[in-house]
Write a protein that holds these residues in place. Structure first.
Motif, PDB file in Angstrom:
ATOM      1  N   GLU A  13      49.726  26.905 -18.612  1.00  0.00           N
ATOM      2  CA  GLU A  13      48.682  25.923 -18.877  1.00  0.00           C
ATOM      3  C   GLU A  13      48.288  26.313 -20.204  1.00  0.00           C
ATOM      4  O   GLU A  13      48.187  25.726 -21.116  1.00  0.00           O
ATOM      5  CB  GLU A  13      47.575  25.707 -17.876  1.00  0.00           C
ATOM      6  CG  GLU A  13      47.943  24.900 -16.786  1.00  0.00           C
ATOM      7  CD  GLU A  13      46.770  24.989 -15.888  1.00  0.00           C
ATOM      8  OE1 GLU A  13      45.901  25.809 -15.710  1.00  0.00           O
ATOM      9  OE2 GLU A  13      47.040  24.026 -14.688  1.00  0.00           O
ATOM     10  N   TRP A  14      48.076  27.746 -20.540  1.00  0.00           N
ATOM     11  CA  TRP A  14      47.361  28.293 -21.522  1.00  0.00           C
ATOM     12  C   TRP A  14      48.517  28.136 -22.504  1.00  0.00           C
ATOM     13  O   TRP A  14      48.267  27.812 -23.839  1.00  0.00           O
ATOM     14  CB  TRP A  14      47.027  29.761 -21.348  1.00  0.00           C
ATOM     15  CG  TRP A  14      46.669  30.413 -22.627  1.00  0.00           C
ATOM     16  CD1 TRP A  14      45.302  30.550 -23.056  1.00  0.00           C
ATOM     17  CD2 TRP A  14      47.320  31.014 -23.827  1.00  0.00           C
ATOM     18  NE1 TRP A  14      45.297  31.098 -24.252  1.00  0.00           N
ATOM     19  CE2 TRP A  14      46.292  31.588 -24.625  1.00  0.00           C
ATOM     20  CE3 TRP A  14      48.468  31.336 -23.902  1.00  0.00           C
ATOM     21  CZ2 TRP A  14      46.877  32.025 -25.869  1.00  0.00           C
ATOM     22  CZ3 TRP A  14      49.065  32.327 -24.806  1.00  0.00           C
ATOM     23  CH2 TRP A  14      48.149  32.591 -26.046  1.00  0.00           C
ATOM     24  N   ALA A  15      49.856  28.392 -22.511  1.00  0.00           N
ATOM     25  CA  ALA A  15      50.730  28.406 -23.331  1.00  0.00           C
ATOM     26  C   ALA A  15      50.945  27.008 -24.015  1.00  0.00           C
ATOM     27  O   ALA A  15      51.114  26.589 -25.097  1.00  0.00           O
ATOM     28  CB  ALA A  15      51.899  28.974 -22.786  1.00  0.00           C
ATOM     29  N   LEU A  16      51.013  26.166 -23.237  1.00  0.00           N
ATOM     30  CA  LEU A  16      50.977  24.715 -23.410  1.00  0.00           C
ATOM     31  C   LEU A  16      49.976  24.167 -24.213  1.00  0.00           C
ATOM     32  O   LEU A  16      50.272  23.268 -24.999  1.00  0.00           O
ATOM     33  CB  LEU A  16      51.553  23.753 -22.281  1.00  0.00           C
ATOM     34  CG  LEU A  16      51.771  22.147 -22.490  1.00  0.00           C
ATOM     35  CD1 LEU A  16      52.881  22.240 -23.505  1.00  0.00           C
ATOM     36  CD2 LEU A  16      51.945  21.545 -21.465  1.00  0.00           C
ATOM     37  N   ALA A  17      48.726  24.664 -23.664  1.00  0.00           N
ATOM     38  CA  ALA A  17      47.530  24.223 -24.380  1.00  0.00           C
ATOM     39  C   ALA A  17      47.559  24.864 -25.873  1.00  0.00           C
ATOM     40  O   ALA A  17      47.133  24.034 -26.679  1.00  0.00           O
ATOM     41  CB  ALA A  17      46.353  24.503 -23.519  1.00  0.00           C
ATOM     42  N   LEU A  18      47.753  25.973 -26.039  1.00  0.00           N
ATOM     43  CA  LEU A  18      47.774  26.783 -27.210  1.00  0.00           C
ATOM     44  C   LEU A  18      48.849  25.825 -28.231  1.00  0.00           C
ATOM     45  O   LEU A  18      48.612  25.805 -29.351  1.00  0.00           O
ATOM     46  CB  LEU A  18      48.418  27.916 -27.135  1.00  0.00           C
ATOM     47  CG  LEU A  18      48.429  29.004 -28.313  1.00  0.00           C
ATOM     48  CD1 LEU A  18      46.903  29.156 -29.221  1.00  0.00           C
ATOM     49  CD2 LEU A  18      48.895  30.084 -28.382  1.00  0.00           C
ATOM     50  N   TRP A  19      49.956  25.480 -27.716  1.00  0.00           N
ATOM     51  CA  TRP A  19      51.014  24.816 -28.607  1.00  0.00           C
ATOM     52  C   TRP A  19      50.428  23.554 -28.928  1.00  0.00           C
ATOM     53  O   TRP A  19      50.683  22.894 -29.959  1.00  0.00           O
ATOM     54  CB  TRP A  19      52.336  24.635 -27.702  1.00  0.00           C
ATOM     55  CG  TRP A  19      53.234  23.959 -28.755  1.00  0.00           C
ATOM     56  CD1 TRP A  19      53.693  22.836 -28.427  1.00  0.00           C
ATOM     57  CD2 TRP A  19      53.963  24.462 -29.547  1.00  0.00           C
ATOM     58  NE1 TRP A  19      54.574  22.435 -29.473  1.00  0.00           N
ATOM     59  CE2 TRP A  19      54.828  23.271 -30.233  1.00  0.00           C
ATOM     60  CE3 TRP A  19      54.167  25.666 -30.198  1.00  0.00           C
ATOM     61  CZ2 TRP A  19      55.610  23.669 -31.238  1.00  0.00           C
ATOM     62  CZ3 TRP A  19      54.843  25.970 -31.367  1.00  0.00           C
ATOM     63  CH2 TRP A  19      55.728  25.038 -31.678  1.00  0.00           C
ATOM     64  N   ALA A  20      49.747  22.732 -28.135  1.00  0.00           N
ATOM     65  CA  ALA A  20      49.395  21.262 -28.180  1.00  0.00           C
ATOM     66  C   ALA A  20      48.165  21.012 -28.880  1.00  0.00           C
ATOM     67  O   ALA A  20      48.002  20.195 -29.573  1.00  0.00           O
ATOM     68  CB  ALA A  20      49.357  20.457 -26.968  1.00  0.00           C
TER      69      ALA A  20
END
Length: 177
Positions: free
Chosen positions: A62-69
């Motif tokens: 979740e953190w990785a996707l949120a950081l990307w988006a």
């Protein structure tokens, strides 16, 4: 993060839990949007996700996707090595899902953070970074699309071949009943 889902309880308690989860999601979205350019806040969130008991692949994903988006491209660039290491720690299945979701967001033009400057080791992540780079302005793309094409040397244009061969509907003899 989000309160856990439970399958027991009355209908009222399930609705209350659903309402709590929705409120938590809205709060998380508001926090992430409020820290679009705050690298230290994103680092703190990573520390929360990676330390302590009970944190698993899902939280890191979740953190990785949120950081990307969500944040600006500069924030992503500053945290690129941490982002890559978090993705490397995920299970292959979870990593594929995160990378696919990031690709979908990128290709659909849903990212507002701008380009990301930096390098990564994984070929899939390199492709993801390249997809986030700005494309030619629309005027240039339209001009390139409308530019006249030259046929291969020695071959007539396809439109000419179609006209000579009577391939078009208007060339067919009409039949009446």
């Amino acid at each position: 993060m989000l309160p856990p889902r439970t399958g027991t309880g009355s209908r009222a308690s399930r609705q209350r839990l659903r309402s709590d989860r929705t409120a938590t999601l809205q709060s998380l979205l508001a926090q992430t949007r409020g820290h679009l350019k705050d690298v230290s806040w994103w680092r703190e969130q990573l520390a929360v996700v990676t330390e302590g008991d009970g944190h698993d692949d899902l939280f890191r994903a979740e953190w990785a996707l949120a950081l990307w988006a969500i944040p600006s491209g500069r924030v992503v660039a500053d945290l690129l090595s941490e982002w890559e290491s978090v993705l490397a720690e995920l299970t292959e299945r979870r990593r594929r899902v995160v990378v696919r979701a990031a690709m979908d967001l990128t290709w659909l033009g849903r990212l507002k953070g701008g380009p990301v400057e930096g390098t990564v080791g994984d070929a899939r992540l390199k492709h993801l970074l390249e997809a986030r780079q700005p494309k030619a302005p629309r005027v240039e793309r339209e001009a390139a699309r409308r530019a006249p094409t030259t046929p291969a040397p020695g071959l007539p244009p396809l439109a000419q071949v179609a006209r000579d061969g009577a391939w078009f509907k208007v060339d067919a003899a009409s039949t009446y009943r």
